[in-house]
Design a protein around this motif. Structure first.
Motif, PDB file in Angstrom:
ATOM      1  N   LEU A  81     -16.115 -12.059  33.018  1.00  0.00           N
ATOM      2  CA  LEU A  81     -16.342 -10.663  33.366  1.00  0.00           C
ATOM      3  C   LEU A  81     -17.839 -10.365  33.330  1.00  0.00           C
ATOM      4  O   LEU A  81     -18.513 -10.706  32.365  1.00  0.00           O
ATOM      5  N   GLU A  82     -18.341  -9.710  34.392  1.00  0.00           N
ATOM      6  CA  GLU A  82     -19.747  -9.302  34.373  1.00  0.00           C
ATOM      7  C   GLU A  82     -19.909  -8.185  33.345  1.00  0.00           C
ATOM      8  O   GLU A  82     -19.292  -7.129  33.433  1.00  0.00           O
ATOM      9  N   ILE A  83     -20.733  -8.451  32.347  1.00  0.00           N
ATOM     10  CA  ILE A  83     -21.059  -7.444  31.337  1.00  0.00           C
ATOM     11  C   ILE A  83     -22.577  -7.328  31.311  1.00  0.00           C
ATOM     12  O   ILE A  83     -23.278  -8.303  31.075  1.00  0.00           O
ATOM     13  N   VAL A  84     -23.073  -6.131  31.599  1.00  0.00           N
ATOM     14  CA  VAL A  84     -24.510  -5.901  31.675  1.00  0.00           C
ATOM     15  C   VAL A  84     -24.909  -4.952  30.552  1.00  0.00           C
ATOM     16  O   VAL A  84     -24.489  -3.795  30.530  1.00  0.00           O
ATOM     17  N   ASP A  85     -25.705  -5.433  29.627  1.00  0.00           N
ATOM     18  CA  ASP A  85     -26.224  -4.593  28.546  1.00  0.00           C
ATOM     19  C   ASP A  85     -25.076  -3.862  27.848  1.00  0.00           C
ATOM     20  O   ASP A  85     -25.002  -2.632  27.874  1.00  0.00           O
ATOM     21  N   LEU A  86     -24.204  -4.617  27.203  1.00  0.00           N
ATOM     22  CA  LEU A  86     -23.055  -4.033  26.513  1.00  0.00           C
ATOM     23  C   LEU A  86     -23.534  -3.060  25.447  1.00  0.00           C
ATOM     24  O   LEU A  86     -24.307  -3.409  24.571  1.00  0.00           O
ATOM     25  N   ARG A  87     -23.079  -1.820  25.557  1.00  0.00           N
ATOM     26  CA  ARG A  87     -23.478  -0.773  24.616  1.00  0.00           C
ATOM     27  C   ARG A  87     -22.461  -0.580  23.504  1.00  0.00           C
ATOM     28  O   ARG A  87     -22.819  -0.234  22.389  1.00  0.00           O
ATOM     29  N   ALA A  88     -21.175  -0.759  23.831  1.00  0.00           N
ATOM     30  CA  ALA A  88     -20.134  -0.547  22.827  1.00  0.00           C
ATOM     31  C   ALA A  88     -18.854  -1.234  23.277  1.00  0.00           C
ATOM     32  O   ALA A  88     -18.608  -1.386  24.474  1.00  0.00           O
ATOM     33  N   SER A  89     -18.072  -1.632  22.300  1.00  0.00           N
ATOM     34  CA  SER A  89     -16.721  -2.121  22.576  1.00  0.00           C
ATOM     35  C   SER A  89     -15.826  -1.666  21.442  1.00  0.00           C
ATOM     36  O   SER A  89     -16.285  -1.429  20.321  1.00  0.00           O
ATOM     37  N   HIS A 114     -11.836  -1.733  25.077  1.00  0.00           N
ATOM     38  CA  HIS A 114     -12.610  -0.743  25.829  1.00  0.00           C
ATOM     39  C   HIS A 114     -14.059  -1.190  25.772  1.00  0.00           C
ATOM     40  O   HIS A 114     -14.621  -1.370  24.688  1.00  0.00           O
ATOM     41  N   LEU A 115     -14.667  -1.395  26.928  1.00  0.00           N
ATOM     42  CA  LEU A 115     -16.035  -1.897  27.014  1.00  0.00           C
ATOM     43  C   LEU A 115     -16.908  -0.888  27.746  1.00  0.00           C
ATOM     44  O   LEU A 115     -16.553  -0.438  28.835  1.00  0.00           O
ATOM     45  N   ILE A 116     -18.041  -0.562  27.168  1.00  0.00           N
ATOM     46  CA  ILE A 116     -19.030   0.297  27.827  1.00  0.00           C
ATOM     47  C   ILE A 116     -20.289  -0.527  28.013  1.00  0.00           C
ATOM     48  O   ILE A 116     -20.888  -0.991  27.036  1.00  0.00           O
ATOM     49  N   ASP A 117     -20.653  -0.734  29.252  1.00  0.00           N
ATOM     50  CA  ASP A 117     -21.901  -1.441  29.529  1.00  0.00           C
ATOM     51  C   ASP A 117     -22.756  -0.594  30.460  1.00  0.00           C
ATOM     52  O   ASP A 117     -22.393   0.526  30.819  1.00  0.00           O
ATOM     53  N   HIS A 118     -23.924  -1.108  30.838  1.00  0.00           N
ATOM     54  CA  HIS A 118     -24.894  -0.287  31.578  1.00  0.00           C
ATOM     55  C   HIS A 118     -25.545  -1.103  32.695  1.00  0.00           C
ATOM     56  O   HIS A 118     -26.704  -1.513  32.592  1.00  0.00           O
ATOM     57  N   PRO A 119     -24.799  -1.320  33.807  1.00  0.00           N
ATOM     58  CA  PRO A 119     -25.415  -1.979  34.960  1.00  0.00           C
ATOM     59  C   PRO A 119     -26.393  -1.029  35.658  1.00  0.00           C
ATOM     60  O   PRO A 119     -26.528   0.138  35.270  1.00  0.00           O
ATOM     61  N   ALA A 120     -27.050  -1.510  36.696  1.00  0.00           N
ATOM     62  CA  ALA A 120     -28.078  -0.729  37.395  1.00  0.00           C
ATOM     63  C   ALA A 120     -27.562   0.624  37.892  1.00  0.00           C
ATOM     64  O   ALA A 120     -28.302   1.599  37.904  1.00  0.00           O
ATOM     65  N   GLY A 121     -26.287   0.722  38.266  1.00  0.00           N
ATOM     66  CA  GLY A 121     -25.741   1.980  38.788  1.00  0.00           C
ATOM     67  C   GLY A 121     -25.425   3.014  37.728  1.00  0.00           C
ATOM     68  O   GLY A 121     -24.997   4.111  38.055  1.00  0.00           O
ATOM     69  N   GLY A 122     -25.618   2.690  36.477  1.00  0.00           N
ATOM     70  CA  GLY A 122     -25.320   3.624  35.396  1.00  0.00           C
ATOM     71  C   GLY A 122     -24.197   3.110  34.518  1.00  0.00           C
ATOM     72  O   GLY A 122     -23.561   2.109  34.828  1.00  0.00           O
ATOM     73  N   PRO A 123     -23.947   3.811  33.428  1.00  0.00           N
ATOM     74  CA  PRO A 123     -22.946   3.328  32.483  1.00  0.00           C
ATOM     75  C   PRO A 123     -21.543   3.309  33.084  1.00  0.00           C
ATOM     76  O   PRO A 123     -21.209   4.125  33.932  1.00  0.00           O
ATOM     77  N   PRO A 164     -22.056   9.189  23.285  1.00  0.00           N
ATOM     78  CA  PRO A 164     -23.313   9.333  22.585  1.00  0.00           C
ATOM     79  C   PRO A 164     -23.672   8.116  21.726  1.00  0.00           C
ATOM     80  O   PRO A 164     -24.832   7.735  21.666  1.00  0.00           O
ATOM     81  N   GLY A 165     -22.685   7.495  21.098  1.00  0.00           N
ATOM     82  CA  GLY A 165     -22.959   6.342  20.258  1.00  0.00           C
ATOM     83  C   GLY A 165     -23.334   5.104  21.042  1.00  0.00           C
ATOM     84  O   GLY A 165     -23.819   4.141  20.506  1.00  0.00           O
ATOM     85  N   ALA A 166     -23.108   5.135  22.366  1.00  0.00           N
ATOM     86  CA  ALA A 166     -23.408   3.993  23.191  1.00  0.00           C
ATOM     87  C   ALA A 166     -24.656   4.210  24.045  1.00  0.00           C
ATOM     88  O   ALA A 166     -24.952   3.414  24.925  1.00  0.00           O
ATOM     89  N   GLY A 167     -25.356   5.291  23.807  1.00  0.00           N
ATOM     90  CA  GLY A 167     -26.579   5.559  24.569  1.00  0.00           C
ATOM     91  C   GLY A 167     -26.333   5.890  26.006  1.00  0.00           C
ATOM     92  O   GLY A 167     -27.145   5.607  26.859  1.00  0.00           O
ATOM     93  N   ALA A 168     -25.162   6.472  26.307  1.00  0.00           N
ATOM     94  CA  ALA A 168     -24.816   6.737  27.702  1.00  0.00           C
ATOM     95  C   ALA A 168     -24.537   8.203  27.967  1.00  0.00           C
ATOM     96  O   ALA A 168     -24.104   8.563  29.029  1.00  0.00           O
ATOM     97  N   GLY A 169     -24.742   9.077  26.994  1.00  0.00           N
ATOM     98  CA  GLY A 169     -24.308  10.471  27.124  1.00  0.00           C
ATOM     99  C   GLY A 169     -25.186  11.375  27.869  1.00  0.00           C
ATOM    100  O   GLY A 169     -26.162  11.322  28.422  1.00  0.00           O
TER     101      GLY A 169
END
Length: 169
Positions: A81-89, A114-123, A164-169
């Motif tokens: 799975l492509e995971i870019v800059d994983l912020r939280a799981s 549940h995976l939150i990552d941050h590819p170029a298009g946004g979280p 908020p805890g994943a830097g995506a808010g």
């Protein structure tokens, strides 16, 4: 696909190995908590020295150092799975069954990740339905994973409204 061999006849002893099954469930829980917290020392404590893993068809063999390299991203093996800059799981355990035979056991665990990552298009957030097939051994009184197969059953992509805890808010 039929039921795993240890679930087929329904005659398993459900009282004698209760403590062992609870200890095995504890190893599975520790594994998920360690992954979510990126606690590599705790994660390593879940495995035998000669552990082998298969993650969505990617085989990682050669022991604990190699599987830890896989988890920390320094292995030549890559997670499918492509995971870019994983912020939280966050992993949630569902059904769990363990069959114990003396100092060996097999277990099957259903989970959602549940995976939150941050590819170029946004979280982005993805939710994955997973199944784990484990072979465990008791060494010095502790249950450890000797072989783990991670199977993807389904995946969905959701809009991320706030994290908020994943830097995506």
């Amino acid at each position: 696909m039929g039921a795993p061999p240890w679930l087929r006849d329904g005659t398993e002893d459900t009282t004698v190995h209760t403590a062992d099954r609870m200890a095995i469930a504890d190893v599975v829980t520790r594994y998920f908590m360690a992954i979510d917290r990126r606690d590599w020392t705790r994660l390593r404590s879940c495995f035998t020295d000669d552990v082998e893993g298969v993650y969505e068809g990617v085989r990682v063999a050669g022991g604990a150092d190699r599987i830890m390299d896989f988890f920390t991203g320094v292995s030549p093996h890559r997670f499918p799975l492509e995971i870019v800059d994983l912020r939280a799981s966050m992993h949630f355990i569902g059904n769990h069954y363990a069959q114990v035979t003396q100092d060996r056991a097999v277990a099957e665990t259903y989970a959602q990740a549940h995976l939150i990552d941050h590819p170029a298009g946004g979280p982005r957030m993805r939710t994955r339905g997973l199944r784990y097939l484990d072979e465990l051994v008791r060494i010095d009184g502790r249950w450890l994973i000797r072989r783990r197969e991670h199977i993807l059953e389904w995946m969905r992509h959701d809009d991320l409204l706030d994290a908020p805890g994943a830097g995506a808010g």
